[in-house]
Design an enzyme around this catalytic site. Structure first.
Site, PDB file in Angstrom:
ATOM      1  N   CYS A  80       0.852  -1.197   0.000  1.00  0.00           N
ATOM      2  CA  CYS A  80       0.000   0.000   0.000  1.00  0.00           C
ATOM      3  C   CYS A  80       0.883   1.241   0.000  1.00  0.00           C
ATOM      4  O   CYS A  80       1.823   1.350   0.792  1.00  0.00           O
ATOM      5  CB  CYS A  80      -0.908   0.006   1.228  1.00  0.00           C
ATOM      6  SG  CYS A  80      -1.943   1.489   1.351  1.00  0.00           S
ATOM      7  N   CYS A 102      -0.705   6.101   6.996  1.00  0.00           N
ATOM      8  CA  CYS A 102      -2.062   5.752   7.453  1.00  0.00           C
ATOM      9  C   CYS A 102      -1.991   4.982   8.767  1.00  0.00           C
ATOM     10  O   CYS A 102      -1.095   4.152   8.973  1.00  0.00           O
ATOM     11  CB  CYS A 102      -2.748   4.912   6.384  1.00  0.00           C
ATOM     12  SG  CYS A 102      -4.391   4.326   6.838  1.00  0.00           S
ATOM     13  N   CYS A 105      -2.737   0.226   9.162  1.00  0.00           N
ATOM     14  CA  CYS A 105      -1.873  -0.961   9.168  1.00  0.00           C
ATOM     15  C   CYS A 105      -0.577  -0.679   9.913  1.00  0.00           C
ATOM     16  O   CYS A 105      -0.068   0.433   9.882  1.00  0.00           O
ATOM     17  CB  CYS A 105      -1.531  -1.389   7.739  1.00  0.00           C
ATOM     18  SG  CYS A 105      -2.925  -2.044   6.800  1.00  0.00           S
ATOM     19  N   CYS A 130      -7.777   1.388  -0.916  1.00  0.00           N
ATOM     20  CA  CYS A 130      -7.281   0.608   0.221  1.00  0.00           C
ATOM     21  C   CYS A 130      -7.162  -0.843  -0.210  1.00  0.00           C
ATOM     22  O   CYS A 130      -8.181  -1.519  -0.424  1.00  0.00           O
ATOM     23  CB  CYS A 130      -8.222   0.724   1.416  1.00  0.00           C
ATOM     24  SG  CYS A 130      -7.719  -0.304   2.825  1.00  0.00           S
ATOM     25  N   GLN A 184     -18.602  -9.748  11.220  1.00  0.00           N
ATOM     26  CA  GLN A 184     -17.166  -9.904  10.993  1.00  0.00           C
ATOM     27  C   GLN A 184     -16.777  -9.406   9.605  1.00  0.00           C
ATOM     28  O   GLN A 184     -17.470  -9.676   8.623  1.00  0.00           O
ATOM     29  CB  GLN A 184     -16.759 -11.362  11.170  1.00  0.00           C
ATOM     30  CG  GLN A 184     -16.895 -11.881  12.591  1.00  0.00           C
ATOM     31  CD  GLN A 184     -15.823 -11.330  13.533  1.00  0.00           C
ATOM     32  OE1 GLN A 184     -14.968 -10.558  13.136  1.00  0.00           O
ATOM     33  NE2 GLN A 184     -15.879 -11.738  14.794  1.00  0.00           N
ATOM     34  N   TYR A 203     -24.607 -12.443  23.556  1.00  0.00           N
ATOM     35  CA  TYR A 203     -24.066 -11.471  22.595  1.00  0.00           C
ATOM     36  C   TYR A 203     -24.215 -12.030  21.176  1.00  0.00           C
ATOM     37  O   TYR A 203     -23.299 -11.959  20.365  1.00  0.00           O
ATOM     38  CB  TYR A 203     -22.584 -11.174  22.864  1.00  0.00           C
ATOM     39  CG  TYR A 203     -22.238 -10.719  24.261  1.00  0.00           C
ATOM     40  CD1 TYR A 203     -22.345  -9.376  24.620  1.00  0.00           C
ATOM     41  CD2 TYR A 203     -21.765 -11.617  25.211  1.00  0.00           C
ATOM     42  CE1 TYR A 203     -22.001  -8.943  25.896  1.00  0.00           C
ATOM     43  CE2 TYR A 203     -21.417 -11.199  26.487  1.00  0.00           C
ATOM     44  CZ  TYR A 203     -21.534  -9.858  26.826  1.00  0.00           C
ATOM     45  OH  TYR A 203     -21.188  -9.437  28.086  1.00  0.00           O
ATOM     46  N   ASP A 235     -19.349 -13.609  22.883  1.00  0.00           N
ATOM     47  CA  ASP A 235     -18.528 -12.790  21.989  1.00  0.00           C
ATOM     48  C   ASP A 235     -18.828 -11.327  22.294  1.00  0.00           C
ATOM     49  O   ASP A 235     -19.528 -10.643  21.539  1.00  0.00           O
ATOM     50  CB  ASP A 235     -18.852 -13.129  20.526  1.00  0.00           C
ATOM     51  CG  ASP A 235     -17.965 -12.378  19.549  1.00  0.00           C
ATOM     52  OD1 ASP A 235     -16.989 -11.749  19.988  1.00  0.00           O
ATOM     53  OD2 ASP A 235     -18.263 -12.405  18.327  1.00  0.00           O
ATOM     54  N   CYS A 294     -12.602  -9.962  20.501  1.00  0.00           N
ATOM     55  CA  CYS A 294     -11.815  -9.084  19.618  1.00  0.00           C
ATOM     56  C   CYS A 294     -10.763  -8.325  20.417  1.00  0.00           C
ATOM     57  O   CYS A 294     -10.032  -7.505  19.859  1.00  0.00           O
ATOM     58  CB  CYS A 294     -12.738  -8.099  18.891  1.00  0.00           C
ATOM     59  SG  CYS A 294     -13.685  -7.018  19.985  1.00  0.00           S
ATOM     60  N   GLU A 304      -7.706 -11.669  17.201  1.00  0.00           N
ATOM     61  CA  GLU A 304      -8.877 -12.130  17.954  1.00  0.00           C
ATOM     62  C   GLU A 304      -8.487 -13.401  18.706  1.00  0.00           C
ATOM     63  O   GLU A 304      -7.545 -14.103  18.330  1.00  0.00           O
ATOM     64  CB  GLU A 304     -10.050 -12.406  17.013  1.00  0.00           C
ATOM     65  CG  GLU A 304     -10.411 -11.223  16.147  1.00  0.00           C
ATOM     66  CD  GLU A 304     -11.866 -10.802  16.264  1.00  0.00           C
ATOM     67  OE1 GLU A 304     -12.659 -11.559  16.834  1.00  0.00           O
ATOM     68  OE2 GLU A 304     -12.191  -9.703  15.768  1.00  0.00           O
TER      69      GLU A 304
END
Length: 535
Positions: free
Chosen positions: A134, A140, A143, A237, A345, A381, A449, A476, A517
């Site tokens: 990228c 940015c 990442c 992106c 997700q 959840y 979750d 997460c 995660e």
């Protein structure tokens, strides 16, 4: 059964910032734990009677050269000062890199300084700049790890999980099993099914006399610069799927053409939506029926369409741009409709392997021979039903509960679309989430979750009161997961319930970033009976 330790925490639970002022001035528990550990490992031995020498720091906005010792769990490189008593936090670096940085701000009470990455003087052994995919990388904030091989990224994320349990659970090491290798994403680029770029309030041009408006400037449309309160203009992106990338370009053109109509800034939405049509669909112009009968909201997209021919059907992908419209996603042959702006997700490429992993670990070994086997699923959840629906076929009955009414509406529609009559969903108040669960706890698998902040104390108390036989904790945020898992392992002796960790594994939903995660699997065990010695 051996007697468990009376105190299953070793006192290493991280201290929080003493006050809000400290939090507002650079305190991040995860980063701070890594900084303190690096200094501790490299601190020179001193005579206890001698006072520590004062830290001498360069002026802010000075350019200095540093060598990176480690990568933090936040994805930033960490470089020790010459005296090894202070750390420079340097983004976009790997261990061994010698880099030039600009010192931006000091946090002397927290033993670190924030810096801007300027250039690589000498690359470390694991740095591979040829892998960077990228043109915005190192500017940015999205990442952090594109200069690392994917194997090194996975190994780093395994260490993140290990450090999370070491630093934030407070559990003695014997109670935490070895962390499994990180589950990889099939795609390392082109995987994100959702992007949400934003732009600030447009500024109106004025005439030379400064009075009459002469049009409107198009602001930067994209994401935030790393370490700055400024937006970086992002034309493309490479993490986005093909149709999402096309949608980004289309939305940028639409915003630019209509910029004068915006009175303030906005956040845009690009969400992939998928339809499947039979290969033998009519070609005479008559209406083609979608295979599942579930379709995205017509007219709520960017106008971009990609068609892909599969073995047994044709896929049509569109980019939804309306938060309240319906987007459709497939996980294997399961179909999910959702409000496009709601949570689901964002890496579809990993969901098949991820849900199969959960499914293969949902039931304990030997469950089919157990006189009272686990045969009920409770999904707290539950959202729009990802786990409830993909796990339902292996359970006699399944129930998903969530505090969000809109998610429950979507989940019920998804159960019908997937023809799962023994699967139900209910909106539940968070304070009484387990009150009306119809299943016996010792035959129930609980899947949780929660959001990034983890489970509330009240939720964990309810969980320990309900006593599900087995728990799959998806998170997460592996740091809050470690904290919550420790509460379950500690248990409640008055309720005669505690849990043992069977396994912990990280999943790479977001390659090229520092995010990982976690999935922890736990089994309920009883406290051993008290003896005269332990009483």
């Amino acid at each position: 059964m051996p007697k468990p330790p009376k105190k299953q925490f070793d006192g290493k639970r991280r201290k929080k910032a003493k006050d809000d002022k400290t939090k507002a001035n650079g305190f991040d528990e995860v980063l701070q734990a890594d900084i303190e550990q690096l200094i501790k490992q490299n601190r020179p031995e001193q005579d206890d009677s001698s006072s520590p020498s004062p830290v001498s720091l360069p002026e802010t906005f000075t350019e200095i050269d540093v060598t990176i010792s480690d990568i933090s769990s936040t994805g930033d490189g960490l470089a020790l000062s010459e005296n090894k008593d202070h750390v420079y936090v340097v983004p976009f670096t790997v261990p061994g890199d010698k880099v030039r940085v600009k010192v931006v701000r000091h946090f002397p009470a927290l033993s670190y300084s924030a810096t801007d990455f300027l250039s690589v003087i000498e690359a470390g052994p694991t740095r591979k700049d040829e892998l960077i995919g990228c043109k915005y990388f190192s500017k940015c904030s999205g990442c952090q790890l594109q200069m690392m091989s994917y194997e090194d990224q996975l190994a780093h994320k395994r260490r993140i999980v290990e450090k999370a349990y070491a630093n934030f659970s407070g559990l003695i090491p014997e109670l935490v099993p070895a962390i499994d290798e990180t589950f990889p994403s099939p795609l390392q680029y082109g995987y994100r099914t959702k992007l949400t770029p934003h732009f600030a309030q447009p500024q109106h041009k004025k005439s030379e006399d400064g009075e009459q408006p002469q049009g409107t400037n198009v602001p930067a449309i994209g994401f935030t610069y790393k370490g700055r309160r400024m937006d970086l203009d992002i034309e493309d992106c490479p993490l986005g799927t093909d149709v999402v990338r096309q949608g980004l370009k289309s939305e940028r053109k639409r915003v630019a053409a209509n910029i004068s109509s915006y009175k303030r800034g906005a956040t845009l939405l690009m969400r992939e939506s998928t339809s499947r049509f039979p290969k033998d669909a009519p070609t005479d112009g008559s209406e083609i029926k979608e295979i599942s009968g579930m379709v995205s909201t017509p007219g709520a997209d960017s106008g971009d369409v990609i068609r892909i021919e599969r073995e047994n059907y044709v896929e049509e992908k569109r980019c939804i741009t309306d938060n309240n419209a319906t987007s459709v996603e497939y996980v294997d042959d399961y179909v999910f409709g959702n409000k496009a702006g709601a949570f689901f997700q964002n890496n579809n490429s990993i969901l098949s392997g991820f849900t199969e992993f959960i499914r293969s670990h949902a039931l304990p070994a030997g469950n089919d021979k157990d006189p009272r086997p686990i045969k009920y699923l409770l999904d707290a959840y539950s959202g729009s039903g990802l786990f409830t629906i993909t796990l339902s076929p292996i359970f006699k009955s399944s129930l998903g509960v969530d505090v969000a009414g809109d998610s429950i509406i979507s989940a019920r529609e998804n159960a019908r679309a997937n023809n799962l009559p023994s699967t139900g969903f209910a909106a539940a108040d968070a304070a009484v989430l387990f009150k009306d669960v119809p299943y016996p706890a010792d035959q129930t698998l609980l899947v949780i979750d929660p959001p990034r902040k983890g489970c509330s104390e009240d939720f964990l108390e309810q969980l320990l009161s309900f006593k599900p036989r087995r728990v799959v904790y998806v998170s997460c945020n592996v740091h809050t997961q470690a904290r919550d898992v420790a509460v379950m392992v500690q248990g409640d002796e008055s309720k005669n319930v505690r849990y043992e960790i069977e396994s912990i594994r990280g999943f790479d939903f977001f390659p090229q970033t520092g995010h990982v995660e976690g999935v922890a699997i736990l089994n309920r065990v009883e406290f051993p009976p008290k003896t005269e010695e332990s009483a």
